[in-house]
Design a protein around this motif. Structure first.
Motif, PDB file in Angstrom:
ATOM      1  N   ASP A  15       4.514 -21.205   3.739  1.00  0.00           N
ATOM      2  CA  ASP A  15       5.557 -21.194   2.303  1.00  0.00           C
ATOM      3  C   ASP A  15       5.356 -22.508   1.496  1.00  0.00           C
ATOM      4  OD1 ASP A  15       6.347 -18.910   3.638  1.00  0.00           O
ATOM      5  OD2 ASP A  15       8.000 -19.912   4.449  1.00  0.00           O
ATOM      6  N   SER A  16       4.701 -23.332   2.013  1.00  0.00           N
ATOM      7  CA  SER A  16       4.713 -24.546   1.089  1.00  0.00           C
ATOM      8  C   SER A  16       3.491 -24.387   0.251  1.00  0.00           C
ATOM      9  CB  SER A  16       4.256 -25.858   1.953  1.00  0.00           C
ATOM     10  OG  SER A  16       2.927 -25.686   2.591  1.00  0.00           O
ATOM     11  N   TYR A  17       2.352 -23.434   0.416  1.00  0.00           N
ATOM     12  CA  TYR A  17       1.509 -23.241  -0.603  1.00  0.00           C
ATOM     13  C   TYR A  17       1.864 -22.478  -1.976  1.00  0.00           C
ATOM     14  CZ  TYR A  17      -2.335 -24.279   2.745  1.00  0.00           C
ATOM     15  OH  TYR A  17      -3.055 -25.215   3.611  1.00  0.00           O
ATOM     16  N   ARG A  18       1.377 -22.791  -3.138  1.00  0.00           N
ATOM     17  CA  ARG A  18       1.503 -22.014  -4.261  1.00  0.00           C
ATOM     18  C   ARG A  18       0.497 -21.064  -4.204  1.00  0.00           C
ATOM     19  NH1 ARG A  18      -0.564 -24.520  -8.015  1.00  0.00           N
ATOM     20  NH2 ARG A  18       0.552 -23.770  -9.828  1.00  0.00           N
ATOM     21  N   LYS A  19       1.325 -19.931  -4.077  1.00  0.00           N
ATOM     22  CA  LYS A  19       0.138 -18.755  -3.849  1.00  0.00           C
ATOM     23  C   LYS A  19       0.140 -17.288  -4.909  1.00  0.00           C
ATOM     24  CE  LYS A  19       3.625 -17.502  -0.227  1.00  0.00           C
ATOM     25  NZ  LYS A  19       4.287 -18.868  -0.626  1.00  0.00           N
ATOM     26  N   VAL A  20      -0.615 -16.579  -4.637  1.00  0.00           N
ATOM     27  CA  VAL A  20      -0.626 -15.405  -5.304  1.00  0.00           C
ATOM     28  C   VAL A  20      -0.960 -14.059  -4.527  1.00  0.00           C
ATOM     29  CG1 VAL A  20      -2.973 -15.710  -6.144  1.00  0.00           C
ATOM     30  CG2 VAL A  20      -1.731 -13.886  -7.386  1.00  0.00           C
ATOM     31  N   ALA A  21      -0.071 -13.061  -4.369  1.00  0.00           N
ATOM     32  CA  ALA A  21      -0.488 -12.038  -3.723  1.00  0.00           C
ATOM     33  C   ALA A  21      -1.095 -10.541  -4.588  1.00  0.00           C
ATOM     34  CB  ALA A  21       1.100 -11.435  -3.151  1.00  0.00           C
ATOM     35  N   THR A  22      -2.051 -10.164  -4.000  1.00  0.00           N
ATOM     36  CA  THR A  22      -2.576  -9.084  -4.737  1.00  0.00           C
ATOM     37  C   THR A  22      -3.107  -8.045  -3.730  1.00  0.00           C
ATOM     38  OG1 THR A  22      -4.957  -9.934  -4.365  1.00  0.00           O
ATOM     39  CG2 THR A  22      -3.937 -10.513  -6.387  1.00  0.00           C
ATOM     40  N   LYS A  23      -3.587  -6.945  -4.042  1.00  0.00           N
ATOM     41  CA  LYS A  23      -4.193  -5.782  -3.468  1.00  0.00           C
ATOM     42  C   LYS A  23      -5.746  -5.711  -3.597  1.00  0.00           C
ATOM     43  CE  LYS A  23       0.397  -3.275  -3.557  1.00  0.00           C
ATOM     44  NZ  LYS A  23       0.550  -3.394  -2.027  1.00  0.00           N
ATOM     45  N   GLY A  24      -6.306  -5.032  -2.668  1.00  0.00           N
ATOM     46  CA  GLY A  24      -7.621  -4.811  -2.789  1.00  0.00           C
ATOM     47  C   GLY A  24      -8.022  -3.355  -2.469  1.00  0.00           C
ATOM     48  N   TYR A  25      -8.971  -2.689  -3.118  1.00  0.00           N
ATOM     49  CA  TYR A  25      -9.139  -1.540  -3.045  1.00  0.00           C
ATOM     50  C   TYR A  25     -11.009  -1.071  -2.898  1.00  0.00           C
ATOM     51  CZ  TYR A  25      -9.624   3.554  -4.121  1.00  0.00           C
ATOM     52  OH  TYR A  25     -10.118   5.013  -4.122  1.00  0.00           O
ATOM     53  N   ALA A  26     -11.218  -0.273  -2.047  1.00  0.00           N
ATOM     54  CA  ALA A  26     -12.820  -0.029  -2.150  1.00  0.00           C
ATOM     55  C   ALA A  26     -12.743   1.500  -1.575  1.00  0.00           C
ATOM     56  CB  ALA A  26     -13.371  -0.643  -1.137  1.00  0.00           C
ATOM     57  N   ASN A  74      -3.682  -8.050   5.058  1.00  0.00           N
ATOM     58  CA  ASN A  74      -3.040  -7.018   5.998  1.00  0.00           C
ATOM     59  C   ASN A  74      -3.951  -5.834   5.702  1.00  0.00           C
ATOM     60  OD1 ASN A  74      -0.671  -8.238   7.108  1.00  0.00           O
ATOM     61  ND2 ASN A  74       0.281  -8.292   5.041  1.00  0.00           N
ATOM     62  N   ASP A  75      -4.346  -5.356   6.541  1.00  0.00           N
ATOM     63  CA  ASP A  75      -5.387  -4.163   6.549  1.00  0.00           C
ATOM     64  C   ASP A  75      -4.463  -2.786   6.830  1.00  0.00           C
ATOM     65  OD1 ASP A  75      -7.340  -2.320   6.630  1.00  0.00           O
ATOM     66  OD2 ASP A  75      -8.223  -2.821   8.576  1.00  0.00           O
ATOM     67  N   ASN A  76      -4.471  -2.046   5.304  1.00  0.00           N
ATOM     68  CA  ASN A  76      -3.563  -0.874   5.422  1.00  0.00           C
ATOM     69  C   ASN A  76      -4.501   0.326   5.601  1.00  0.00           C
ATOM     70  OD1 ASN A  76      -1.247  -2.487   5.208  1.00  0.00           O
ATOM     71  ND2 ASN A  76      -1.702  -2.790   3.003  1.00  0.00           N
ATOM     72  N   SER A  77      -5.935   0.323   5.891  1.00  0.00           N
ATOM     73  CA  SER A  77      -6.663   1.321   5.694  1.00  0.00           C
ATOM     74  C   SER A  77      -6.750   2.414   7.011  1.00  0.00           C
ATOM     75  CB  SER A  77      -8.120   0.815   5.460  1.00  0.00           C
ATOM     76  OG  SER A  77      -8.584  -0.110   6.518  1.00  0.00           O
ATOM     77  N   SER A  78      -7.185   3.442   6.823  1.00  0.00           N
ATOM     78  CA  SER A  78      -7.232   4.462   7.784  1.00  0.00           C
ATOM     79  C   SER A  78      -8.371   5.080   7.528  1.00  0.00           C
ATOM     80  CB  SER A  78      -6.115   5.502   7.945  1.00  0.00           C
ATOM     81  OG  SER A  78      -6.296   6.580   8.871  1.00  0.00           O
ATOM     82  N   PHE A  79      -9.261   5.393   8.775  1.00  0.00           N
ATOM     83  CA  PHE A  79     -10.592   5.901   8.502  1.00  0.00           C
ATOM     84  C   PHE A  79     -10.778   7.294   9.497  1.00  0.00           C
ATOM     85  CE2 PHE A  79     -11.332   1.509   7.147  1.00  0.00           C
ATOM     86  CZ  PHE A  79     -12.054   1.894   5.745  1.00  0.00           C
ATOM     87  N   ASN A  80      -9.739   8.085   9.514  1.00  0.00           N
ATOM     88  CA  ASN A  80      -9.753   9.100  10.344  1.00  0.00           C
ATOM     89  C   ASN A  80     -10.301  10.477   9.636  1.00  0.00           C
ATOM     90  OD1 ASN A  80      -9.271  11.377  12.339  1.00  0.00           O
ATOM     91  ND2 ASN A  80      -7.123  10.767  12.404  1.00  0.00           N
ATOM     92  N   MET A  81     -11.599  10.706   9.950  1.00  0.00           N
ATOM     93  CA  MET A  81     -12.347  11.779   9.233  1.00  0.00           C
ATOM     94  C   MET A  81     -11.839  13.278   9.728  1.00  0.00           C
ATOM     95  SD  MET A  81     -16.320  10.761   9.029  1.00  0.00           S
ATOM     96  CE  MET A  81     -16.863   9.231   7.954  1.00  0.00           C
ATOM     97  N   GLY A  82     -11.127  13.257  10.902  1.00  0.00           N
ATOM     98  CA  GLY A  82     -10.567  14.528  11.058  1.00  0.00           C
ATOM     99  C   GLY A  82      -9.321  14.899  10.260  1.00  0.00           C
TER     100      GLY A  82
END
Length: 236
Positions: free
Chosen positions: A25-36, A184-192
């Motif tokens: 919490d003491s860090y000055r930070k920036v939150a982003t999202k990544g996509y591929a 945080n990994d929010n990905s899902s790779f369920n080919m079914g």
């Protein structure tokens, strides 16, 4: 004494957790999202095939047994490179041949699950199986032999995308981006769940006397795999 030691350990754990939380919490930070994303054509198919016993030319004395049909299908599957452990029985059924006649004999039907990795051999899979014994065929699932490598590639690209987005935001305020604090990994790779568009024709008997012959024709389209991550970076 034991109670005091337990209390001390518990308090120590709480203080350590709080210290870690406070340090983040003491860090000055920036939150982003990544996509591929990446388009992939499955190279593994799971077939569901149902076979059924039948009488030759309607003659109840000339029955083609389920074991005969199963051997035909098994031999054909082995011929295109299917492994023994990838040829399994999913279910067993029985049915009456003709409820309107006095023949109350129950005929057998079996459902098989076949994992096929040689897609070039699909069109010849049923060539040596009596079409009168094929009740239905369908595709029950897809997979890819390099799925783990694809997942790794997409997750790496998504993290890099998140950092690039963070750098854009930080640069707008004249700042830079340091180490990543949270991913945080929010990905899902369920080919079914991502079934490609397919075209399947069924080979089956129209009745015991006439056979409608067709072959299994599969047109597999690429599917799009996506990866989403949330990340928090240090500002510096």
């Amino acid at each position: 004494m034991k109670k005091l030691l337990t209390l001390a350990v518990l308090l120590g754990s709480i203080l350590m957790t709080n210290a870690q939380t406070n340090s983040i919490d003491s860090y000055r930070k920036v939150a982003t999202k990544g996509y591929a994303e990446k388009e992939v054509t499955p190279d593994i198919i799971y077939l569901s095939v149902s076979l059924k016993e039948f009488y030759m030319d309607g003659n109840v004395k000339k029955k083609v047994f389920i074991e005969t049909l199963e051997k035909q299908l098994y031999d054909a599957a082995m011929a295109i490179g299917v492994k023994k452990e990838d040829f399994t029985i999913q279910n067993i059924y029985s049915y009456k041949y003709d409820t309107k006649k006095k023949n109350n004999e129950l005929l057998q039907s079996r459902q098989y699950r076949i994992k096929v990795t040689n897609l070039n051999g699909l069109n010849s899979l049923f060539d040596n199986v009596d079409p009168r014994g094929i009740q239905s065929t369908s595709i029950s699932g897809y997979d890819h032999s390099q799925k783990k490598d694809i997942e790794k590639e997409l997750k790496t690209l998504a993290v890099k995308d998140a950092r690039a987005n963070a750098e854009i935001l930080a640069a707008a305020d004249g700042q830079g981006v340091g180490k990543v604090l949270v991913i945080n990994d929010n990905s899902s790779f369920n080919m079914g769940e991502l079934m490609p568009v397919t075209r399947t024709m069924y080979a089956k008997a129209a009745n015991d006397m006439a056979v409608e012959e067709s072959s299994l024709v599969i047109d597999i389209k690429p599917i799009k795999l996506t990866c989403y991550i949330d990340a928090v970076f240090e500002l510096k």
